[in-house]
Design a protein around this motif. Structure first.
Motif, PDB file in Angstrom:
ATOM      1  N   GLY A 123     -65.894 -88.243  85.086  1.00 43.49           N
ATOM      2  CA  GLY A 123     -64.882 -87.366  85.566  1.00 43.49           C
ATOM      3  C   GLY A 123     -64.202 -86.370  84.604  1.00 43.49           C
ATOM      4  N   SER A 124     -63.618 -85.763  84.616  1.00 43.29           N
ATOM      5  CA  SER A 124     -62.827 -84.975  83.632  1.00 43.29           C
ATOM      6  C   SER A 124     -61.727 -85.786  82.821  1.00 43.29           C
ATOM      7  N   HIS A 125     -61.186 -86.673  83.538  1.00 41.79           N
ATOM      8  CA  HIS A 125     -60.423 -87.629  82.958  1.00 41.79           C
ATOM      9  C   HIS A 125     -60.513 -89.051  83.116  1.00 41.79           C
ATOM     10  N   PRO A 126     -61.660 -89.410  81.896  1.00 38.87           N
ATOM     11  CA  PRO A 126     -62.219 -90.775  82.121  1.00 38.87           C
ATOM     12  C   PRO A 126     -61.514 -91.790  81.632  1.00 38.87           C
ATOM     13  N   TRP A 127     -60.266 -91.663  80.972  1.00 38.49           N
ATOM     14  CA  TRP A 127     -59.702 -92.753  80.329  1.00 38.49           C
ATOM     15  C   TRP A 127     -59.375 -93.646  80.994  1.00 38.49           C
ATOM     16  N   SER A 128     -58.754 -93.402  82.373  1.00 40.97           N
ATOM     17  CA  SER A 128     -58.455 -94.382  83.318  1.00 40.97           C
ATOM     18  C   SER A 128     -59.583 -95.363  83.618  1.00 40.97           C
ATOM     19  N   GLY A 129     -60.896 -94.763  83.795  1.00 40.52           N
ATOM     20  CA  GLY A 129     -61.944 -95.625  84.073  1.00 40.52           C
ATOM     21  C   GLY A 129     -62.341 -96.270  82.843  1.00 40.52           C
ATOM     22  N   VAL A 130     -62.086 -95.743  81.620  1.00 44.91           N
ATOM     23  CA  VAL A 130     -62.569 -96.545  80.439  1.00 44.91           C
ATOM     24  C   VAL A 130     -61.808 -97.626  80.226  1.00 44.91           C
ATOM     25  N   LEU A 131     -60.133 -97.525  80.494  1.00 39.26           N
ATOM     26  CA  LEU A 131     -59.397 -98.710  80.644  1.00 39.26           C
ATOM     27  C   LEU A 131     -59.751 -99.696  81.392  1.00 39.26           C
ATOM     28  N   GLU A 132     -59.703 -99.377  82.790  1.00 38.19           N
ATOM     29  CA  GLU A 132     -60.151-100.202  83.646  1.00 38.19           C
ATOM     30  C   GLU A 132     -61.486-101.019  83.218  1.00 38.19           C
ATOM     31  N   ALA A 133     -62.644-100.440  82.906  1.00 43.76           N
ATOM     32  CA  ALA A 133     -63.753-101.042  82.453  1.00 43.76           C
ATOM     33  C   ALA A 133     -63.574-102.033  81.538  1.00 43.76           C
ATOM     34  N   ALA A 134     -62.539-101.755  80.260  1.00 39.16           N
ATOM     35  CA  ALA A 134     -62.624-102.509  79.191  1.00 39.16           C
ATOM     36  C   ALA A 134     -61.669-103.710  79.799  1.00 39.16           C
ATOM     37  N   LEU A 135     -60.850-103.642  80.570  1.00 34.45           N
ATOM     38  CA  LEU A 135     -59.899-104.617  81.032  1.00 34.45           C
ATOM     39  C   LEU A 135     -60.931-105.937  81.796  1.00 34.45           C
ATOM     40  N   LEU A 136     -61.911-105.033  82.481  1.00 31.39           N
ATOM     41  CA  LEU A 136     -62.685-106.193  83.383  1.00 31.39           C
ATOM     42  C   LEU A 136     -63.574-106.751  82.738  1.00 31.39           C
ATOM     43  N   ALA A 137     -64.039-106.016  81.571  1.00 30.91           N
ATOM     44  CA  ALA A 137     -65.033-106.836  80.783  1.00 30.91           C
ATOM     45  C   ALA A 137     -64.407-107.786  80.017  1.00 30.91           C
ATOM     46  N   ILE A 138     -63.165-107.457  79.358  1.00 35.99           N
ATOM     47  CA  ILE A 138     -62.319-108.506  78.654  1.00 35.99           C
ATOM     48  C   ILE A 138     -61.996-109.709  79.537  1.00 35.99           C
ATOM     49  N   ALA A 139     -61.508-109.372  80.578  1.00 37.46           N
ATOM     50  CA  ALA A 139     -61.096-110.562  81.475  1.00 37.46           C
ATOM     51  C   ALA A 139     -62.130-111.559  81.869  1.00 37.46           C
TER      52      ALA A 139
END
Length: 508
Positions: A212-228
Motif C-alpha cells: 500500500g501507500s503507507h507500508p510502515w505499519s505492515g513492515v513493523l508488524e512483519a518485523a515483530l512477527l519474525a522476531i517473536a
C-alpha cells in the motif's frame, strides 16, 4: 625359519543385540535415494509394489548382517574394529592416537538403553575414516569403554563438576542461531506437506499492507512477527539442547561434557589434548553480557568454534571462570592485549565509507530504473553511520598478547572471538598481506594448528610487531623466509615487507 608372532588373545566384542531394533530405521534413511529410484523403476514397468517391497526387505536385512559382521576389541596397544561380509575390513588405531570419545543417544537409543560411540583419532577429525563408530552399545558398555580408553590418563586430584546449567542462562536463549535453523526446517516440512503459510488470509492481509501507500505499519508488524517467532524457536532449541548441560573434570585426566534432553550427547576429551580455548560472543549475546566457550582440541566433531563445547551461552563472568579452570591459569583469559596501530582503524573506516556510498548509489539506481519504492531510504541512510560504528567497534576489539605458553588474540564485530592457543599446538605460521594492507604497512599473522579451526588469525599487525610475535612464538621458523638487511643485521620490517604477501612456514 622365523615363526609368525602369536595371535593377540584379547577377545572380540559384538554390538548389543538390541541394535537390531534401531538399525533398520537408520538403514532405511540411508537407503532412501535408492528406494525412491527403485519405486520409479517399478512404476515405469508396472511392478512398483513388488520392487518397493523387495528393496525394503533388503534394507531391513542389512541390520542382522551388520550386527553379525561387526566386532571390536581394545588391546594393550590398539583399538580394532572389524566389519564386512564379502570384503572383511579391520581398522586398527594405536591407543595413544585416541583423542576423544563421543557418546550419543537418540530417543530410540534411550528407550532401548543403547548409545552410539564414536572414537575420535584424527588431527582435525573432519573425515569419517578418522573415527571409529560403534552403533550401538549398551549404555553401561559405552561408559566402560570410555573408562578403558582413558585409564592411562594422568590423575587429577581436583576432579569434580566445573559448571552446570542454571535457569538464568535462558535469557540468552532467544539470541542463539538455533531458532532460524529450526524455522527453516519447519518451512521445509510444511512445503513438503503442501501447507504453504503464505496462502493464508493473514499472510494476504499483510502483503496488501506492504504494497500500500503507507507500508510502515505492515513492515513493523512483519518485523515483530519474525522476531517473536525466531526468539520462541531459539528458546525452544536452547532449552532442548542445553537444559541439562554439565561440564566435569574426571579423575583420569579428562574433561567430560553432557547435554541434550531428547538426543543426549556426552563428549570426553583428554586434557593433554586441549591446546587452548575460544570465547565467542555474538553481537546480541554480547549486548546482554553473555558469551560461550569451546576448547581448542583435536578429535572432536567440529562445530561452532571447531572444538569441544565447554559452556553454552551464559554470563561472561561464568564463561571466563570456566576458561581459567580448563587452562589451569588465568593469564590467557585476563591478560591485557596490545592494541593495533591507527592505520588499522583507517582501513575499517574507509571500508565503511565505501559500503555506505555503494549502497546509496545502488538504491538510487534501483529507484530510478527498476521501480523500487522510495520508502526504504531511511534504512539505506543508516548504512554509513552503522558502518562507521562497526568499524570503530571492530578496531577496539583487535588485540594480541604472548603470555606464558599461550598466544592470545581477539577480533570480530558480529561475532567477537577471544582465543588462546598453546605454543605447542602451533604447527606453522603464515604472513599474509593484501595490496591495501601492504600500502598501510600492515600484515595478518596466521597460526596454523591441527586443533579447533585449524588456523587462528591476528589481523592488521604492524610488520615489525608481526615478525616479533612470530619469532617469540616459534623461534627461528620464519628466518629462512626473510631477507637480511643490507648492512648484514637482523631482518627488519623494511627489508622483509615485500615478501609478507605470501610468506609461510611450517613446523612439527
Amino acid at each position: 625359519m622365523s615363526t609368525p608372532p602369536p595371535a593377540d588373545p584379547t577377545p572380540w566384542r559384538r554390538l548389543h543385540p538390541r541394535m537390531l531394533a534401531v538399525q533398520p530405521l537408520h538403514e532405511f534413511v540411508r537407503a532412501l535415494p535408492v528406494l525412491m529410484a527403485m519405486l520409479v523403476v517399478g512404476l515405469s514397468t508396472g511392478n512398483g509394489e513388488q520392487w518397493s517391497l523387495l528393496a525394503s526387505v533388503a534394507t531391513i536385512l542389512l541390520g542382522p548382517v551388520r550386527w553379525y559382521t561387526t566386532a571390536y576389541r581394545v588391546t594393550a596397544d590398539q583399538v580394532q574394529l572389524r566389519r564386512g561380509l564379502l570384503r572383511r575390513e579391520v581398522t586398527s588405531v594405536p591407543r595413544e592416537r585416541v583423542r576423544s570419545v563421543d557418546v550419543t543417544a537418540h530417543p530410540l537409543h534411550r528407550i532401548l538403553g543403547l548409545a552410539r560411540v564414536e572414537i575420535g583419532t584424527g588431527s582435525a577429525d573432519r573425515g569419517a575414516e578418522r573415527r571409529l563408530r560403534l552403533d550401538a552399545l549398551s549404555a553401561a558398555d559405552a561408559d566402560r569403554l570410555r573408562a578403558e580408553l582413558f585409564r592411562a590418563g594422568s590423575a587429577r586430584p581436583e576432579a569434580g563438576a566445573l559448571v552446570a546449567f542454571r535457569p538464568g542462562w535462558l535469557r540468552y536463549a532467544p539470541l542463539n542461531v538455533g531458532g532460524p535453523v529450526l524455522l527453516a526446517l519447519l518451512a521445509a516440512l510444511l512445503h513438503e506437506m503442501r501447507l504453504d503459510p503464505w496462502h493464508t488470509a493473514p499472510a494476504h492481509a499483510l502483503a496488501d499492507r506492504l504494497s500500500g501507500s503507507h507500508p510502515w505499519s505492515g513492515v513493523l508488524e512483519a518485523a515483530l512477527l519474525a522476531i517473536a517467532s525466531t526468539m520462541a524457536a531459539s528458546t525452544l532449541f536452547y532449552a532442548v539442547m542445553f537444559g541439562n548441560f554439565r561440564l566435569s573434570r574426571l579423575p583420569d585426566g579428562t574433561l567430560r561434557t553432557a547435554h541434550g534432553m531428547l538426543t543426549t550427547r556426552t563428549v570426553t576429551v583428554e586434557e593433554r589434548r586441549v591446546h587452548g580455548i575460544e570465547i565467542g560472543r555474538t553481537l546480541p549475546v554480547r549486548a546482554l553480557g553473555g558469551a560461550r566457550c569451546v576448547a581448542i582440541t583435536t578429535g572432536v566433531r567440529p562445530g561452532r568454534g571447531g572444538g569441544a563445547l565447554m559452556v553454552p551461552s551464559a554470563p561472561v563472568d561464568e564463561v571466563r571462570r570456566v576458561a581459567r579452570a580448563v587452562l589451569g591459569t588465568p593469564d590467557p583469559v585476563d591478560c591485557a592485549l596490545a592494541p593495533r596501530p591507527r592505520r588499522a582503524l583507517r582501513r575499517r573506516l574507509v571500508r565503511a565509507l565505501l559500503l555506505g556510498v555503494a549502497g546509496a548509489a545502488l538504491f538510487t539506481a534501483a529507484v530510478r530504473w527498476c521501480a523500487v519504492p522510495v520508502w526504504p531510504w531511511p534504512a539505506v541512510a543508516l548504512l554509513l553511520p552503522l558502518g562507521a560504528a562497526a568499524a570503530l567497534d571492530g578496531y577496539r576489539a583487535l588485540g594480541h598478547a604472548l603470555t606464558g605458553p599461550y598466544v592470545v588474540g581477539r577480533s570480530g564485530v558480529l561475532v567477537r572471538r577471544h582465543w588462546a592457543l598453546s605454543r605447542r599446538g602451533v604447527v606453522g605460521l603464515r604472513l599474509r598481506g593484501s595490496y591495501f594492507q601492504r600500502r598501510a604497512g600492515l600484515v595478518t599473522l596466521i597460526a596454523t594448528t591441527a586443533a579447533g579451526r585449524r588456523r587462528y588469525d591476528l589481523p592488521d599487525l604492524a610488520v615489525d610487531e608481526a615478525l616479533r610475535v612470530a619469532r617469540e612464538l616459534v623461534p627461528g621458523l620464519l628466518d629462512p623466509f626473510l631477507e637480511p638487511a643490507p648492512d648484514g643485521s637482523a631482518p627488519t620490517a623494511q627489508t622483509s615487507e615485500a615478501r609478507t604477501g605470501t610468506s609461510s612456514a611450517g613446523a612439527g
